[in-house]
Design a protein around this motif. Structure first.
Motif: not given
Ligand SMILES: [Zn+2]
Length: 485
Positions: A43-49, A55-68
């Motif tokens: 489970n890897t790609c140029p971003v997480c390697l 370039l990173p793009v923020l995961n909206a679901k992560a923001v939602e869970l963190a906010t909750r």
């Protein structure tokens, strides 16, 4: 002075940093799967390697869970927060920095209430901040001899860090805080919070001061804690070590200590990391995270019922005792299951007894989660209806329940098919009693002669002959009439 008397003169001061892995499908800054347990580096790609130019793009679901999570911990979620680079070199962090949040975190100023049972007044522990960050990969030291292997599947999975105020004063409070925190996180479904799978990790800052002092002593950070009991044990050991140093007139060095669970000892970490070394600066590849007031308000409104509110409601709605409520609400799915049974059947106390007894015992024996449990709440309610309606005996109901767990069939069908419908036909009951009296003439004679405690033995034998189907009340009446003493 004894060691215990010496420790009693000192107070433990603890603040916790808890990392929780968020339950997203993909990683926080790329679309790689965030699933646990895949073969290494799949489970890897140029971003997480961290390949150049990615370039990173923020995961909206992560923001939602963190906010909750932040809202459930009573934090004020910030309309503007900023991602920052935390620079350090570590072999399992390919970028040479971690994307985290520093001076403008996602959320501030929350609290958790511990010791909130019905018979205790709760203690409020401050939550300094909740911020969003990415996880590092894993170094694996025991796979190849003499070589450290790197698995980057975890690199870039989303975490929140929950930082408490240094307001915990004992290992019991630390344990209570962690259990309350874990329960809240489970209820709001933002993480699996499994310490075994590393989705909940705890670092503890601990210091000691003389009782009555108000200034904080020099703290150490204890890491490598992989169970709640390990956290409690490690803090006891580290606190005792600090007290020994301080009582002898020495000074505690601010350093990172590693817990060695096998040796039940702490030892200083060789790496010297201090926050002044991280050279934080705003992440240039990500814009500030801007959340609208309306969106934050909607997230707050959509929060599910939290454990404390549910406990209070169960006490008033179902008139259950504190112990029952604690057991039934320990897990949100168990609580929902109980509530469905109680509503469908009507007698909450009977529903509570069955869920706390038979259901939890079955789940424990099978190592199973209630979400995959074969007996649906509606079917259990129907079984309880059969008992309260006098159609099957309590003993027969337990046999039916066992068959329901194995087959998933409805209790009505099973009661008929297995011949477990309660028998109150006097001729049949009398026939069973005749057999018992013939089998146990001595006991029957002694019972007739006034040895009333033998009633239970005779009735028990008759119940056994009936395979649990006999109506025990009628059986007792018949026995008294037959051999009445
Ligand atoms: Zn990736």
């Amino acid at each position: 002075m004894t060691a215990a008397a010496l420790l009693a003169e000192w107070e433990m001061v603890v603040g916790l940093e808890v990392h929780v892995q968020l339950k997203t499908r993909t990683k926080v800054f790329c679309t790689c799967s965030a699933e646990f347990g895949a073969p290494p580096n799949v489970n890897t790609c140029p971003v997480c390697l961290a390949l150049p130019g990615a370039l990173p793009v923020l995961n909206a679901k992560a923001v939602e869970l963190a906010t909750r999570a932040a809202l459930a911990l009573n934090c004020s979620v910030q309309p503007i927060s900023v991602f920052a680079r935390k620079n350090y070199f570590y072999p399992d962090s390919p970028k040479g920095y971690q994307i985290s949040q520093f001076d403008k975190p996602l959320a501030l100023d929350g609290f958790v209430e511990i010791g909130a049972r019905a018979d205790q007044s709760p203690i409020r522990i401050g939550v300094t901040r909740v911020h969003l960050e990415e996880d590092a990969g894993k170094s694996i030291h025991d796979r190849f001899t003499g070589v450290t292997a790197i698995d980057l599947n975890r690199s870039g999975t989303p975490l929140i860090e929950i930082v408490s105020e240094p307001e915990l004063r004992s290992v019991e409070q630390v344990g209570a805080y962690l259990r309350v925190l874990k329960q809240i996180i489970e209820y709001i479904e933002v993480s699996d919070v499994s310490m075994e799978e590393g989705s909940l990790r705890v670092d503890a800052n601990v210091s000691a001061r003389r009782r009555g002092d108000t200034a904080l002593g020099t703290r150490t950070e204890v890491k490598n804690l992989n169970s709640f009991s390990g956290v409690e044990r490690a803090l006891e050991v580290e606190f005792a070590r600090q007290v020994e140093v301080l009582a002898a007139g020495g000074t505690v060095l601010q350093q990172t200590m590693l817990w060695d669970a096998g040796a039940a000892a702490v030892r200083p970490s060789r790496s010297k990391e201090g926050s002044h070394d991280y050279r934080y600066f705003p992440e240039p590849d990500l814009p500030p995270l801007i959340l609208s007031i309306a969106w934050i308000a909607k997230m707050r409104k959509d929060l599910p019922e939290l454990p404390a509110a549910r406990r209070a409601r169960f006490v008033t709605d179902y008139a259950l005792g504190a112990y029952d409520v604690d057991v039934l609400t320990a897990n949100s799915r168990v609580a929902e299951y109980f509530e469905s049974v109680a509503r469908a059947h009507g007698d909450a106390k009977a529903a509570a007894n069955w869920v706390m007894g038979e259901v939890l015992a079955q789940l424990k024996a099978a190592g199973q989660d209630i979400s995959s449990f074969r007996v649906r709440p509606a079917d259990l309610a129907q079984l309880l209806d059969l008992v309260s309606g006098g159609v099957v005996s309590h003993i027969a109901a337990k046999q039916i329940f066992t068959r329901m767990v194995a087959t998933g069939d409805s209790p009505g069908q099973l009661a008929e098919r297995e011949g477990l419908i309660k028998v109150d036909d006097e001729a049949q009951l009398a026939a069973w009693l005749d057999e018992v009296i013939a089998d146990m003439p001595g006991e029957a004679a002694r019972y007739r002669a006034g040895e009333t405690r033998l009633q239970g033995v005779l009735i028990g034998a008759a119940m056994k002959k009936s395979k649990g189907r006999a109506d025990p009340k009628k059986l007792n009446q018949l026995l008294a009439a037959r051999l009445g003493s």
